[in-house]
Design an enzyme around this catalytic site. Structure first.
Site, PDB file in Angstrom:
ATOM      1  CD  GLU A  76      -2.865   1.394   2.199  1.00 54.91           C
ATOM      2  OE1 GLU A  76      -3.038   0.497   3.034  1.00 54.91           O
ATOM      3  OE2 GLU A  76      -3.663   2.320   2.007  1.00 54.91           O
ATOM      4  CG  ASP A  92      -3.396  -2.459   4.180  1.00 56.15           C
ATOM      5  OD1 ASP A  92      -2.694  -1.592   4.749  1.00 56.15           O
ATOM      6  OD2 ASP A  92      -4.554  -2.254   3.793  1.00 56.15           O
ATOM      7  CB  ILE A  94      -1.576   0.213   9.443  1.00 54.43           C
ATOM      8  CG1 ILE A  94      -0.214   0.221  10.139  1.00 54.43           C
ATOM      9  CG2 ILE A  94      -2.698   0.320  10.490  1.00 54.43           C
ATOM     10  CD1 ILE A  94       0.029   1.479  10.997  1.00 54.43           C
ATOM     11  CG  ASP A  95      -7.180  -2.766   6.178  1.00 53.93           C
ATOM     12  OD1 ASP A  95      -7.222  -1.872   5.312  1.00 53.93           O
ATOM     13  OD2 ASP A  95      -8.175  -3.440   6.503  1.00 53.93           O
ATOM     14  CB  THR A  97      -4.494   4.107   8.572  1.00 58.58           C
ATOM     15  OG1 THR A  97      -3.867   3.060   7.843  1.00 58.58           O
ATOM     16  CG2 THR A  97      -3.416   5.061   9.049  1.00 58.58           C
ATOM     17  CG  ASP A 223      -7.710  -2.018   1.215  1.00 58.00           C
ATOM     18  OD1 ASP A 223      -7.039  -1.556   2.146  1.00 58.00           O
ATOM     19  OD2 ASP A 223      -8.074  -1.336   0.234  1.00 58.00           O
TER      20      ASP A 223
HETATM   21  C1  IPD Z   1      -9.214   1.262   4.592  1.00 54.11           C
HETATM   22  C2  IPD Z   1      -9.969   0.291   5.480  1.00 54.11           C
HETATM   23  C3  IPD Z   1     -11.437   0.643   5.532  1.00 54.11           C
HETATM   24  C4  IPD Z   1     -12.042   0.660   4.154  1.00 54.11           C
HETATM   25  C5  IPD Z   1     -11.268   1.596   3.247  1.00 54.11           C
HETATM   26  C6  IPD Z   1      -9.793   1.188   3.205  1.00 54.11           C
HETATM   27  P1  IPD Z   1      -6.658   1.813   5.247  1.00 54.11           P
HETATM   28  O1  IPD Z   1      -7.837   0.917   4.514  1.00 54.11           O
HETATM   29  O2  IPD Z   1      -9.827  -1.035   5.031  1.00 54.11           O
HETATM   30  O3  IPD Z   1     -12.196  -0.275   6.288  1.00 54.11           O
HETATM   31  O4  IPD Z   1     -13.381   1.080   4.248  1.00 54.11           O
HETATM   32  O5  IPD Z   1     -11.847   1.472   1.967  1.00 54.11           O
HETATM   33  O6  IPD Z   1      -9.100   2.053   2.361  1.00 54.11           O
HETATM   34  O7  IPD Z   1      -6.649   3.137   4.561  1.00 54.11           O
HETATM   35  O8  IPD Z   1      -7.013   1.902   6.669  1.00 54.11           O
HETATM   36  O9  IPD Z   1      -5.419   1.010   4.980  1.00 54.11           O
HETATM   37 CA    CA Z   2      -6.039  -0.761   3.788  1.00 48.27          CA
END
Ligand code: IPD
Ligand code: CA
Length: 278
Positions: A76, A92, A94-95, A97, A223
């Site tokens: 990412e 990813d 940190i998913d 964030t 993701d």
């Molecule tokens: C997000 C998370 C979130 C989702 C967003 C993603 P991030 O990733 O997974 O639940 O709704 O579409 O972009 O930005 O925290 O790595």
């Molecule tokens: Ca993510």
């Protein structure tokens, strides 16, 4: 050369766990220095990236370069290495964030791996809850917590009206407006909606039977890569746009327990959720 998917799962698990520990240490240091609020932003004003995201990705990329030279990497935070082996890691760092920033305990490190474009193993680690979700193609999915390993199974739900559905919303305002219209069609037909803030953990929640279904538009391969194989190996039906598609294309990722899949897919279709959201 024969590829052992269980070894790939082990490496996914190790990297996600160690990066998860790193991320928690980084958060504590950011809090101590009063720097947590100073995150940069990416696709929009509400799309944050922290030094912890970058440190986590750098750690995983460094380990992979040493231990799996020649494999491809898609991360990412910008890691891009062409694969010379047919194996590609999808990371990813940190998913969730936004949850990480606010101190909500629902964020994860997600490490998936594909062979010639097909997902074969993955691990998702929530370092706060201490939960590690893993799967390897043909070998099932499991949850490790406190030294115990339990197999993961999607729920046995058969009635969509009592199904709990997770979803998420994009960082881009115009796409969010369309997502709000779609959820307006979905919400009256199901038990309730959850917006927990991590797509990777949402898919693991489908795998663990903690929700019955999940859908979201415009999420990126990093993701969903690990979560998709974990949910699939736990018996859920999962569809995603394909690892070569960008989340920017707005495609639909959808997963559900097998007993509600057909009705759920039909509901998302009626709600206007099948065409990509631009
Ligand atoms: C997000 C998370 C979130 C989702 C967003 C993603 P991030 O990733 O997974 O639940 O709704 O579409 O972009 O930005 O925290 O790595
Ligand atoms: Ca993510």
């Amino acid at each position: 050369m024969e590829i052992d998917v269980t070894q790939l799962r082990e490496l996914c698990a190790e990297l996600a766990t160690r990066a998860g520990q790193l991320v928690v240490r980084q958060r504590e240091a950011l809090v101590d220095r009063g720097e947590l609020a100073a995150a940069e932003t990416k696709s929009s004003q509400v799309d944050p990236v922290t030094v912890a995201d970058k440190a986590s990705e750098e750690f995983i990329v460094r380990e992979l370069a040493l231990r799996r030279p020649g494999d491809g990497i898609l991360g990412e935070e910008g890691a891009r290495t062409e694969s010379a082996t047919g194996v590609e890691w999808v990371i990813d760092p940190i998913d969730g964030t936004v949850n990480f920033l606010y101190g909500l305990p629902q964020f994860a490190v997600s490490v998936g791996v594909a062979v010639r474009g097909e997902l074969v193993a993955g691990a998702v680690c929530n370092p706060v809850s201490g939960e590690l979700f893993t799967a390897a193609a043909g070998h099932g999915a499991s949850l490790d917590r406190g030294g115990q390993t339990t197999p993961l199974r999607a729920s046995e739900a058969t009635d969509l009206r009592s199904a709990l559905v997770a979803t998420g919303f994009a960082y881009v305002s115009s796409r969010r407006a369309r997502q709000a219209e779609i959820v307006t069609g979905v919400l009256p037909e199901v038990r309730d909606i959850r917006r927990m803030g991590s797509a990777a953990l949402d898919l693991c929640a489908v795998a663990a039977g903690r929700v019955d279904a999940y859908y979201e538009h415009g999420i990126h391969p990093w993701d969903y890569a690990a979560g998709a194989i974990i949910a699939r190996e736990a018996g859920a039906v999962v569809r995603h746009p394909g690892l070569s598609a960008s989340g920017d294309d707005g495609g639909l990722t959808i997963a559900a327990a097998p007993g509600v899949w057909a009705d759920f897919e039909a509901l998302v279709t009626r709600a206007g959720g099948v065409p990509p959201l631009r």
